[in-house]
Motif scaffolding. Structure first.
Motif, PDB file in Angstrom:
ATOM      1  N   TYR A  39       0.747  -0.998   0.068  1.00  0.00           N
ATOM      2  CA  TYR A  39      -0.200   0.163  -0.106  1.00  0.00           C
ATOM      3  C   TYR A  39       0.746   1.131  -0.014  1.00  0.00           C
ATOM      4  CZ  TYR A  39      -2.744   3.874   1.844  1.00  0.00           C
ATOM      5  OH  TYR A  39      -3.509   5.102   2.121  1.00  0.00           O
ATOM      6  N   GLN A  40       0.376   2.295  -0.682  1.00  0.00           N
ATOM      7  CA  GLN A  40       0.898   3.691  -0.723  1.00  0.00           C
ATOM      8  C   GLN A  40      -0.011   4.572  -0.426  1.00  0.00           C
ATOM      9  OE1 GLN A  40       3.941   3.394  -4.052  1.00  0.00           O
ATOM     10  NE2 GLN A  40       5.477   4.145  -2.265  1.00  0.00           N
ATOM     11  N   TRP A  41       0.157   5.904   0.070  1.00  0.00           N
ATOM     12  CA  TRP A  41      -0.752   6.689   0.366  1.00  0.00           C
ATOM     13  C   TRP A  41      -1.150   7.314  -1.189  1.00  0.00           C
ATOM     14  CZ3 TRP A  41      -4.108   8.790   3.662  1.00  0.00           C
ATOM     15  CH2 TRP A  41      -4.716  10.300   3.308  1.00  0.00           C
ATOM     16  N   ASN A  42      -2.309   7.662  -1.359  1.00  0.00           N
ATOM     17  CA  ASN A  42      -2.917   8.068  -2.742  1.00  0.00           C
ATOM     18  C   ASN A  42      -3.126   9.655  -2.700  1.00  0.00           C
ATOM     19  OD1 ASN A  42      -3.681   8.786  -5.114  1.00  0.00           O
ATOM     20  ND2 ASN A  42      -4.881   7.120  -5.614  1.00  0.00           N
ATOM     21  N   GLY A  43      -2.444  10.674  -3.048  1.00  0.00           N
ATOM     22  CA  GLY A  43      -2.307  12.066  -2.900  1.00  0.00           C
ATOM     23  C   GLY A  43      -3.423  12.710  -3.894  1.00  0.00           C
ATOM     24  N   ARG A  44      -4.109  12.137  -4.681  1.00  0.00           N
ATOM     25  CA  ARG A  44      -4.836  12.261  -5.685  1.00  0.00           C
ATOM     26  C   ARG A  44      -6.149  12.767  -5.161  1.00  0.00           C
ATOM     27  NH1 ARG A  44      -3.101  13.690 -10.605  1.00  0.00           N
ATOM     28  NH2 ARG A  44      -1.072  12.546 -11.365  1.00  0.00           N
ATOM     29  N   PRO A  45      -6.966  11.461  -4.642  1.00  0.00           N
ATOM     30  CA  PRO A  45      -8.231  11.998  -4.062  1.00  0.00           C
ATOM     31  C   PRO A  45      -8.394  12.460  -2.627  1.00  0.00           C
ATOM     32  CG  PRO A  45      -7.795   9.652  -4.008  1.00  0.00           C
ATOM     33  CD  PRO A  45      -6.644  10.102  -4.592  1.00  0.00           C
ATOM     34  N   ASN A  46      -6.969  12.397  -1.934  1.00  0.00           N
ATOM     35  CA  ASN A  46      -6.763  12.919  -0.615  1.00  0.00           C
ATOM     36  C   ASN A  46      -5.645  14.158  -0.975  1.00  0.00           C
ATOM     37  OD1 ASN A  46      -8.093  10.463   0.786  1.00  0.00           O
ATOM     38  ND2 ASN A  46      -6.446   9.471  -0.379  1.00  0.00           N
ATOM     39  N   ALA A  47      -5.320  14.792   0.162  1.00  0.00           N
ATOM     40  CA  ALA A  47      -4.137  15.619  -0.117  1.00  0.00           C
ATOM     41  C   ALA A  47      -2.806  14.893   0.056  1.00  0.00           C
ATOM     42  CB  ALA A  47      -4.421  16.513   1.184  1.00  0.00           C
ATOM     43  N   PRO A  48      -1.795  15.727  -0.602  1.00  0.00           N
ATOM     44  CA  PRO A  48      -0.542  14.892  -0.628  1.00  0.00           C
ATOM     45  C   PRO A  48       0.061  15.074   0.824  1.00  0.00           C
ATOM     46  CG  PRO A  48      -0.314  17.040  -1.808  1.00  0.00           C
ATOM     47  CD  PRO A  48      -1.878  16.719  -1.424  1.00  0.00           C
ATOM     48  N   ILE A  49       1.045  14.303   1.070  1.00  0.00           N
ATOM     49  CA  ILE A  49       2.068  14.088   2.274  1.00  0.00           C
ATOM     50  C   ILE A  49       3.250  14.772   2.108  1.00  0.00           C
ATOM     51  CG2 ILE A  49       2.963  12.896   4.286  1.00  0.00           C
ATOM     52  CD1 ILE A  49       0.759  10.776   3.873  1.00  0.00           C
ATOM     53  N   ASP A  50       3.629  16.042   2.595  1.00  0.00           N
ATOM     54  CA  ASP A  50       4.735  16.406   2.523  1.00  0.00           C
ATOM     55  C   ASP A  50       5.637  16.010   3.763  1.00  0.00           C
ATOM     56  OD1 ASP A  50       4.095  17.939   0.122  1.00  0.00           O
ATOM     57  OD2 ASP A  50       3.317  19.636   1.581  1.00  0.00           O
ATOM     58  N   ASP A  51       4.987  15.744   4.823  1.00  0.00           N
ATOM     59  CA  ASP A  51       5.942  15.221   5.829  1.00  0.00           C
ATOM     60  C   ASP A  51       4.995  14.376   6.837  1.00  0.00           C
ATOM     61  OD1 ASP A  51       7.301  14.624   8.237  1.00  0.00           O
ATOM     62  OD2 ASP A  51       8.840  16.213   7.612  1.00  0.00           O
TER      63      ASP A  51
END
Length: 318
Positions: A154-166
């Protein structure tokens, strides 16, 4: 349920902790499965358990650039060690069996901020900005999950959610869901399996050091009382052009408690907030920054001579 606004009035209380363990020169302490602990000393070369017994790891590969910065237990009693910095493809995670014998190693990405293992043995990793923007695909999304063989699940998906900068905070609840509150939007999200749900669109503090999760409350450990540049809380944020320096002018108002020793508790039902300032046995404020580890509703924090523990339930009952 999620909360869209925060009440303006905040009650404040004080809790004094007594040491749980007396141990000098603690570099890092990690809360593990079954509310145990693993303690790192001597630049990551010494690993202790919650009884302060040394853990001997056999047949370790040659160190090379591997420097242990994170440690966790596996459900079978084995151990996971990680080195926060690595080159692309470099094996910076090592797995050991319950006896301490080396099993395998594999890459998990650069810039490790948080490492957690759930009750199924899945390895969750949250990354800081240098890993996210450093060109390693394993860390580029800010949050990843691996199985014990190194397969990326699994990896976070920044498109439907906000991206992670930290990935400022990462904690696992008792149902193996991961909870994060990342920079810079500072929302709270829960990841269960492959499904993501925003629980809190706007956190009450920023740059927090830990997140406590309970059935009806969240606890934000440490942090700064602002939400963004020039926001309504009275902070003026100056960021250097390269993004390496942040200066915050103190808030002017009725809330002078320093957040570095404060847990801000939010009710998921009402949105009400409570602040709890944590003191040590000498009534000195604790310093949470880089010195706290959270899992579900429990936390460990430490200073040069002692390790303390507290829980969201104990703070609510204080």
């Amino acid at each position: 349920m999620h909360i869209t606004s925060m009440p303006s009035s905040i009650s404040t209380r004080v809790v004094r902790l007594q040491p749980w363990l007396n141990v000098r020169n603690v570099e890092a302490c990690f809360i593990t499965l079954q509310q145990g602990a693993l303690i790192l000393k001597d630049r990551g070369k010494t690993l202790l358990d919650e009884n302060l017994a040394g853990i001997h790891l056999a047949n370790r590969p040659p160190d090379g650039t591997f420097a242990t910065t994170h440690a966790q237990r596996l459900p079978d009693g084995g151990y996971v060690l990680a080195s926060c910095r690595s080159k692309v493809g470099e094996r910076n995670l090592q797995i050991f069996g319950p006896s301490g014998r080396f099993v395998r190693s594999f890459p998990i990405g650069d810039g490790i901020e948080h490492l957690a293992v759930d009750s199924r043995g899945r390895i969750w990793v949250g990354y800081f900005d240098e890993g996210i923007f450093g060109g390693d695909p394993l860390s580029a999304h800010g949050l990843s999950r691996f199985d014990q063989h190194g397969d990326l699940e699994y990896q976070w998906n920044g498109r439907p959610n906000a991206p992670i900068d930290d990935c400022d905070t990462l904690t696992l609840d008792d149902n193996d869901a991961a909870w994060i509150c990342p920079y810079s939007p500072y929302f709270v999200a829960m990841i269960k399996g492959f499904e993501t749900r925003t629980v809190l669109p706007k956190a009450p503090v920023s740059i927090m050091s830990g997140l406590l999760v309970g059935p009806k409350h969240l606890g934000f450990v440490g942090g700064i009382d602002f939400h963004g540049v020039g926001d309504q809380n009275g902070f003026r944020i100056n960021v250097s052009p390269e993004g390496s320096r942040i200066e915050a002018m103190p808030k002017v108002g009725p809330d002078p408690t320093p957040k570095d020793s404060v847990v801000t508790i939010v009710s998921l039902e009402t949105g009400n907030r409570t602040q709890v300032q944590i003191l040590d046995q000498y009534s000195a404020p604790m310093t949470f920054r880089h010195n706290v580890s959270c899992r579900a509703g429990a936390a460990l924090c430490w200073n040069g001579s002692h390790i303390y523990r507290f829980s969201l339930d104990s703070l609510l009952a204080a």
